[in-house]
Design a protein around this motif. Structure first.
Motif, PDB file in Angstrom:
ATOM      1  N   GLN A 143       0.844  -1.185   0.000  1.00 29.00           N
ATOM      2  CA  GLN A 143       0.000   0.000   0.000  1.00 29.00           C
ATOM      3  C   GLN A 143       0.882   1.238   0.000  1.00 29.00           C
ATOM      4  N   VAL A 144       0.733   2.048  -1.024  1.00 29.03           N
ATOM      5  CA  VAL A 144       1.528   3.257  -1.145  1.00 29.03           C
ATOM      6  C   VAL A 144       0.752   4.428  -0.558  1.00 29.03           C
ATOM      7  N   GLN A 145       1.403   5.165   0.303  1.00 30.65           N
ATOM      8  CA  GLN A 145       0.817   6.402   0.830  1.00 30.65           C
ATOM      9  C   GLN A 145       1.503   7.590   0.155  1.00 30.65           C
ATOM     10  N   LEU A 146       0.687   8.567  -0.209  1.00 28.01           N
ATOM     11  CA  LEU A 146       1.191   9.755  -0.895  1.00 28.01           C
ATOM     12  C   LEU A 146       0.837  10.995  -0.079  1.00 28.01           C
ATOM     13  N   VAL A 147       1.807  11.868   0.079  1.00 29.14           N
ATOM     14  CA  VAL A 147       1.579  13.109   0.811  1.00 29.14           C
ATOM     15  C   VAL A 147       2.073  14.277  -0.025  1.00 29.14           C
ATOM     16  N   GLU A 148       1.146  15.165  -0.363  1.00 22.60           N
ATOM     17  CA  GLU A 148       1.498  16.359  -1.124  1.00 22.60           C
ATOM     18  C   GLU A 148       1.893  17.493  -0.178  1.00 22.60           C
ATOM     19  N   SER A 149       2.751  18.343  -0.661  1.00 19.31           N
ATOM     20  CA  SER A 149       3.133  19.541   0.073  1.00 19.31           C
ATOM     21  C   SER A 149       3.551  20.613  -0.929  1.00 19.31           C
ATOM     22  N   GLY A 150       3.699  21.820  -0.418  1.00 18.67           N
ATOM     23  CA  GLY A 150       4.181  22.910  -1.268  1.00 18.67           C
ATOM     24  C   GLY A 150       3.122  23.870  -1.744  1.00 18.67           C
ATOM     25  N   GLY A 151       1.863  23.575  -1.447  1.00 16.32           N
ATOM     26  CA  GLY A 151       0.810  24.497  -1.839  1.00 16.32           C
ATOM     27  C   GLY A 151       0.853  25.770  -1.006  1.00 16.32           C
ATOM     28  N   GLY A 152       0.051  26.722  -1.414  1.00 11.25           N
ATOM     29  CA  GLY A 152      -0.008  27.971  -0.680  1.00 11.25           C
ATOM     30  C   GLY A 152      -0.641  29.056  -1.500  1.00 11.25           C
ATOM     31  N   LEU A 153      -0.439  30.279  -1.038  1.00 10.16           N
ATOM     32  CA  LEU A 153      -0.986  31.469  -1.685  1.00 10.16           C
ATOM     33  C   LEU A 153       0.122  32.132  -2.499  1.00 10.16           C
ATOM     34  N   VAL A 154      -0.172  32.417  -3.738  1.00  4.06           N
ATOM     35  CA  VAL A 154       0.816  33.033  -4.622  1.00  4.06           C
ATOM     36  C   VAL A 154       0.102  34.037  -5.521  1.00  4.06           C
ATOM     37  N   GLN A 155       0.811  35.074  -5.904  1.00  8.95           N
ATOM     38  CA  GLN A 155       0.220  36.058  -6.819  1.00  8.95           C
ATOM     39  C   GLN A 155       0.257  35.533  -8.253  1.00  8.95           C
ATOM     40  N   ALA A 156      -0.677  36.008  -9.031  1.00  9.13           N
ATOM     41  CA  ALA A 156      -0.694  35.645 -10.445  1.00  9.13           C
ATOM     42  C   ALA A 156       0.649  35.987 -11.077  1.00  9.13           C
ATOM     43  N   GLY A 157       1.133  35.059 -11.890  1.00  6.31           N
ATOM     44  CA  GLY A 157       2.442  35.214 -12.504  1.00  6.31           C
ATOM     45  C   GLY A 157       3.566  34.572 -11.719  1.00  6.31           C
ATOM     46  N   GLY A 158       3.268  34.188 -10.499  1.00  8.29           N
ATOM     47  CA  GLY A 158       4.278  33.587  -9.644  1.00  8.29           C
ATOM     48  C   GLY A 158       4.435  32.098  -9.883  1.00  8.29           C
ATOM     49  N   SER A 159       5.241  31.490  -9.013  1.00  4.51           N
ATOM     50  CA  SER A 159       5.568  30.067  -9.157  1.00  4.51           C
ATOM     51  C   SER A 159       5.410  29.337  -7.830  1.00  4.51           C
ATOM     52  N   LEU A 160       5.155  28.072  -7.945  1.00  2.00           N
ATOM     53  CA  LEU A 160       5.136  27.166  -6.802  1.00  2.00           C
ATOM     54  C   LEU A 160       5.687  25.823  -7.251  1.00  2.00           C
ATOM     55  N   ARG A 161       6.285  25.105  -6.314  1.00  3.78           N
ATOM     56  CA  ARG A 161       6.680  23.733  -6.600  1.00  3.78           C
ATOM     57  C   ARG A 161       5.989  22.823  -5.600  1.00  3.78           C
ATOM     58  N   LEU A 162       5.194  21.927  -6.118  1.00  3.73           N
ATOM     59  CA  LEU A 162       4.533  20.933  -5.287  1.00  3.73           C
ATOM     60  C   LEU A 162       5.382  19.671  -5.236  1.00  3.73           C
ATOM     61  N   SER A 163       5.326  19.028  -4.091  1.00  2.00           N
ATOM     62  CA  SER A 163       6.008  17.752  -3.925  1.00  2.00           C
ATOM     63  C   SER A 163       4.994  16.686  -3.549  1.00  2.00           C
ATOM     64  N   CYS A 164       5.277  15.480  -3.942  1.00  2.00           N
ATOM     65  CA  CYS A 164       4.460  14.325  -3.580  1.00  2.00           C
ATOM     66  C   CYS A 164       5.414  13.248  -3.089  1.00  2.00           C
ATOM     67  N   ALA A 165       5.424  13.053  -1.784  1.00  3.67           N
ATOM     68  CA  ALA A 165       6.322  12.077  -1.178  1.00  3.67           C
ATOM     69  C   ALA A 165       5.577  10.776  -0.936  1.00  3.67           C
ATOM     70  N   ALA A 166       6.194   9.693  -1.346  1.00  2.00           N
ATOM     71  CA  ALA A 166       5.570   8.382  -1.213  1.00  2.00           C
ATOM     72  C   ALA A 166       6.228   7.584  -0.099  1.00  2.00           C
ATOM     73  N   SER A 167       5.416   6.766   0.543  1.00  2.00           N
ATOM     74  CA  SER A 167       5.918   5.827   1.543  1.00  2.00           C
ATOM     75  C   SER A 167       5.132   4.531   1.435  1.00  2.00           C
ATOM     76  N   GLY A 168       5.689   3.486   2.045  1.00  2.00           N
ATOM     77  CA  GLY A 168       5.000   2.202   2.005  1.00  2.00           C
ATOM     78  C   GLY A 168       5.250   1.422   0.738  1.00  2.00           C
ATOM     79  N   GLY A 169       6.057   1.966  -0.139  1.00  2.00           N
ATOM     80  CA  GLY A 169       6.383   1.307  -1.395  1.00  2.00           C
ATOM     81  C   GLY A 169       7.172   2.250  -2.268  1.00  2.00           C
ATOM     82  N   THR A 170       7.819   1.705  -3.265  1.00  2.04           N
ATOM     83  CA  THR A 170       8.599   2.526  -4.172  1.00  2.04           C
ATOM     84  C   THR A 170       7.761   2.947  -5.377  1.00  2.04           C
ATOM     85  N   ILE A 171       7.954   4.200  -5.770  1.00  2.00           N
ATOM     86  CA  ILE A 171       7.181   4.705  -6.907  1.00  2.00           C
ATOM     87  C   ILE A 171       7.839   4.406  -8.235  1.00  2.00           C
ATOM     88  N   SER A 172       9.006   3.802  -8.216  1.00  6.90           N
ATOM     89  CA  SER A 172       9.754   3.625  -9.459  1.00  6.90           C
ATOM     90  C   SER A 172       8.993   2.788 -10.483  1.00  6.90           C
TER      91      SER A 172
END
Length: 122
Positions: free
Chosen positions: A1-30
């Motif tokens: 069973q793979v668990q996925l946890v997203e992070s990196g969201g937030g409030l940003v102004q139009a034109g800006g940038s964000l990087r989201l991450s998705c970290a997996a556990s309980g198994g390899t995503i490869s």
């Protein structure tokens, strides 16, 4: 069973940038195809971008030229770099994992994260 946890969201102004991450556990995503979906207010969940287990990428038209997906199998993590953000990118972003999926089809993914909120302001 793979668990996925997203992070990196937030409030940003139009034109800006964000990087989201998705970290997996309980198994390899490869061995998994990985996708990002989003759900905008009042809308159904929609496909954004995906990366196959072999590294091929697939983008929704709304993401082409602005978003980039990547994966680091050593870190068991998938990333979504979002540039030139628009108001209409405001949504909850979900990471998903599946095998031999049709990338745009959400129900073909087996595992989902809880989502991370991205809010783009003017």
């Amino acid at each position: 069973q793979v668990q996925l946890v997203e992070s990196g969201g937030g409030l940003v102004q139009a034109g800006g940038s964000l990087r989201l991450s998705c970290a997996a556990s309980g198994g390899t995503i490869s061995n998994y195809d990985m996708g990002w979906f989003r759900q905008r207010p009042g809308k159904e969940r929609e496909f954004v971008v995906a990366i196959s287990w072999s590294g091929s990428t697939y983008y929704a038209d709304s993401a082409k030229g602005r978003f980039t997906i990547s994966r680091d199998n050593a870190k068991n993590t998938v990333y979504l770099q979002m540039n030139s953000l628009k108001l209409e990118d405001t949504a909850v972003y979900y990471c998903a994992a599946g095998r031999s999926v049709v990338f745009r089809v959400s129900y073909q993914y087996d595992f989902w994260g809880q989502g991370t909120q991205v809010t783009v302001s003017s």
